[in-house]
Scaffold this motif. Sequence first.
Motif, PDB file in Angstrom:
ATOM      1  N   SER A 126       4.301   8.167   4.400  1.00 42.72           N
ATOM      2  CA  SER A 126       2.922   8.755   4.295  1.00 42.72           C
ATOM      3  C   SER A 126       2.308   8.955   2.970  1.00 42.72           C
ATOM      4  O   SER A 126       1.333   9.113   2.625  1.00 42.72           O
ATOM      5  N   LEU A 127       3.234   8.825   2.075  1.00 42.06           N
ATOM      6  CA  LEU A 127       3.064   8.683   0.623  1.00 42.06           C
ATOM      7  C   LEU A 127       2.894   7.463  -0.022  1.00 42.06           C
ATOM      8  O   LEU A 127       2.506   7.281  -1.275  1.00 42.06           O
ATOM      9  N   GLN A 128       3.277   6.424   0.649  1.00 45.45           N
ATOM     10  CA  GLN A 128       3.268   5.081   0.230  1.00 45.45           C
ATOM     11  C   GLN A 128       1.820   4.387   0.109  1.00 45.45           C
ATOM     12  O   GLN A 128       1.004   4.882   0.750  1.00 45.45           O
ATOM     13  N   PRO A 129       1.734   3.396  -0.677  1.00 46.49           N
ATOM     14  CA  PRO A 129       0.165   2.812  -0.958  1.00 46.49           C
ATOM     15  C   PRO A 129      -0.385   2.519   0.491  1.00 46.49           C
ATOM     16  O   PRO A 129       0.197   1.693   1.147  1.00 46.49           O
ATOM     17  N   HIS A 130      -1.734   2.228   0.406  1.00 38.49           N
ATOM     18  CA  HIS A 130      -2.401   1.833   1.405  1.00 38.49           C
ATOM     19  C   HIS A 130      -2.298   0.313   1.294  1.00 38.49           C
ATOM     20  O   HIS A 130      -2.072  -0.334   0.463  1.00 38.49           O
ATOM     21  N   GLN A 131      -2.185  -0.382   2.612  1.00 37.44           N
ATOM     22  CA  GLN A 131      -2.275  -1.949   2.485  1.00 37.44           C
ATOM     23  C   GLN A 131      -3.196  -2.624   1.641  1.00 37.44           C
ATOM     24  O   GLN A 131      -3.102  -3.681   1.192  1.00 37.44           O
ATOM     25  N   ALA A 132      -4.385  -2.020   1.525  1.00 40.95           N
ATOM     26  CA  ALA A 132      -5.556  -2.718   0.902  1.00 40.95           C
ATOM     27  C   ALA A 132      -5.236  -2.673  -0.575  1.00 40.95           C
ATOM     28  O   ALA A 132      -5.765  -3.711  -1.504  1.00 40.95           O
ATOM     29  N   SER A 133      -4.422  -1.863  -1.148  1.00 41.96           N
ATOM     30  CA  SER A 133      -4.213  -2.009  -2.317  1.00 41.96           C
ATOM     31  C   SER A 133      -2.770  -1.482  -3.058  1.00 41.96           C
ATOM     32  O   SER A 133      -2.231  -0.500  -2.160  1.00 41.96           O
ATOM     33  N   THR A 134      -2.038  -1.860  -3.930  1.00 42.65           N
ATOM     34  CA  THR A 134      -0.799  -1.578  -4.208  1.00 42.65           C
ATOM     35  C   THR A 134      -0.691  -0.458  -5.286  1.00 42.65           C
ATOM     36  O   THR A 134       0.064   0.248  -5.634  1.00 42.65           O
ATOM     37  N   ARG A 135      -1.914  -0.295  -5.745  1.00 38.09           N
ATOM     38  CA  ARG A 135      -1.983   0.645  -6.864  1.00 38.09           C
ATOM     39  C   ARG A 135      -2.630   2.078  -6.561  1.00 38.09           C
ATOM     40  O   ARG A 135      -3.784   2.216  -6.754  1.00 38.09           O
ATOM     41  N   ASN A 136      -2.214   2.505  -5.403  1.00 30.18           N
ATOM     42  CA  ASN A 136      -2.668   4.042  -5.258  1.00 30.18           C
ATOM     43  C   ASN A 136      -1.694   4.879  -4.264  1.00 30.18           C
ATOM     44  O   ASN A 136      -0.701   4.073  -4.289  1.00 30.18           O
ATOM     45  N   THR A 137      -1.871   5.798  -3.961  1.00 28.52           N
ATOM     46  CA  THR A 137      -1.183   6.685  -3.299  1.00 28.52           C
ATOM     47  C   THR A 137      -1.852   7.759  -2.507  1.00 28.52           C
ATOM     48  O   THR A 137      -2.987   8.155  -2.944  1.00 28.52           O
ATOM     49  N   PRO A 138      -1.525   8.220  -1.331  1.00 32.40           N
ATOM     50  CA  PRO A 138      -2.062   9.053  -0.576  1.00 32.40           C
ATOM     51  C   PRO A 138      -2.207  10.701  -1.168  1.00 32.40           C
ATOM     52  O   PRO A 138      -2.760  11.290  -0.757  1.00 32.40           O
ATOM     53  N   ILE A 139      -1.439  10.675  -2.364  1.00 30.42           N
ATOM     54  CA  ILE A 139      -1.234  12.113  -3.207  1.00 30.42           C
ATOM     55  C   ILE A 139      -2.563  12.590  -3.431  1.00 30.42           C
ATOM     56  O   ILE A 139      -3.071  11.546  -4.309  1.00 30.42           O
ATOM     57  N   ALA A 140      -3.160  13.268  -2.900  1.00 34.38           N
ATOM     58  CA  ALA A 140      -4.608  13.893  -3.434  1.00 34.38           C
ATOM     59  C   ALA A 140      -4.532  14.706  -4.437  1.00 34.38           C
ATOM     60  O   ALA A 140      -5.527  14.769  -5.168  1.00 34.38           O
ATOM     61  N   GLY A 141      -3.340  15.542  -4.886  1.00 31.12           N
ATOM     62  CA  GLY A 141      -3.218  16.047  -6.090  1.00 31.12           C
ATOM     63  C   GLY A 141      -2.168  16.879  -6.468  1.00 31.12           C
ATOM     64  O   GLY A 141      -1.038  16.735  -5.521  1.00 31.12           O
ATOM     65  N   VAL A 142      -1.818  17.318  -7.540  1.00 35.33           N
ATOM     66  CA  VAL A 142      -0.583  17.973  -7.972  1.00 35.33           C
ATOM     67  C   VAL A 142      -0.820  19.198  -8.431  1.00 35.33           C
ATOM     68  O   VAL A 142      -1.776  19.518  -9.386  1.00 35.33           O
ATOM     69  N   LEU A 143       0.008  20.311  -7.913  1.00 30.46           N
ATOM     70  CA  LEU A 143      -0.168  21.713  -8.443  1.00 30.46           C
ATOM     71  C   LEU A 143       1.055  22.064  -9.318  1.00 30.46           C
ATOM     72  O   LEU A 143       2.403  21.943  -8.879  1.00 30.46           O
ATOM     73  N   LEU A 144       0.950  22.205 -10.476  1.00 31.25           N
ATOM     74  CA  LEU A 144       2.146  22.623 -11.464  1.00 31.25           C
ATOM     75  C   LEU A 144       2.272  24.139 -11.659  1.00 31.25           C
ATOM     76  O   LEU A 144       1.326  25.011 -11.814  1.00 31.25           O
ATOM     77  N   THR A 145       3.591  24.564 -11.349  1.00 30.69           N
ATOM     78  CA  THR A 145       3.915  25.911 -11.676  1.00 30.69           C
ATOM     79  C   THR A 145       4.140  26.420 -13.012  1.00 30.69           C
ATOM     80  O   THR A 145       4.103  27.357 -13.588  1.00 30.69           O
ATOM     81  N   ASN A 146       4.624  25.191 -13.673  1.00 28.48           N
ATOM     82  CA  ASN A 146       4.750  25.670 -15.226  1.00 28.48           C
ATOM     83  C   ASN A 146       5.207  24.029 -15.910  1.00 28.48           C
ATOM     84  O   ASN A 146       4.800  23.101 -15.398  1.00 28.48           O
ATOM     85  N   THR A 147       5.496  24.162 -17.280  1.00 25.37           N
ATOM     86  CA  THR A 147       5.806  22.851 -17.996  1.00 25.37           C
ATOM     87  C   THR A 147       7.284  22.176 -18.105  1.00 25.37           C
ATOM     88  O   THR A 147       7.372  21.301 -18.935  1.00 25.37           O
TER      89      THR A 147
END
Length: 228
Positions: free
Chosen positions: A17-38
């Motif tokens: 479910s995290l792998q690129p869509h077939q239409a393009s290899t330069r993407n991911t379904p990851i919609a966003g990242v939440l960071l807890t610290n550095t």
Amino acid sequence: MINASPDLPRQIESIPSLQPHQASTRNTPIAGVLLTNTDIDHALGLLLLRQQETPPVVYAATETRKALAGIDRVLARFCGIEWRHISADFQSLSGSLAFRAIELPESVALQFRDDTSGATALFAPSVGEFTEELRNAVYASDVVLFDGTFWSDGELGVVRPGARTAREMNHLSISDSSLDLLRQSPARRKIYTHINNTNPILMPGTRERAQVAQAGIEIAQDGLEITL
């Protein structure tokens, strides 16, 4: 996705479910990242999203964004980053899912809420202090994923003389801090995560692992564990 670890490519490769869509290899379904610290193991994976067609959306505290200026500059030469601020009040992520940040020393914990079911989950991988707000969230959440980095405060010094203590690394130890708190929490599931490889709870048959199990707490696994 919460935090972006350096093994992000392995995670994407192992989860369809995290792998690129077939239409393009330069993407991911990851919609966003939440960071807890550095922490480097929480943020370095952002560099691995540099080939996306659109900037990754990253939610972070102002202090975290400032501390990651170097990563920000590197990604500016590629797809960039779309930074979004996090708040102590619940804010919408997508659909019925909302989240809020609980401020801690040098970190934040994240509490999620499904506005359809009312279910809540708490993610706190780096806890250096029990604040009243964090305690309340531990008791109010249906699922709790909590800092299980070290069993004891001086654990790392046993294998690496002169190493910093757990507290000096912004982690409360399990044995003298979080075990009792989680034992008393009415959460449906309680899980230790972010576990260091020196922590004896990783080893089957240890007294420490048995204590965690007796407290009704699970031990997170990432598939890299070795069973002896």
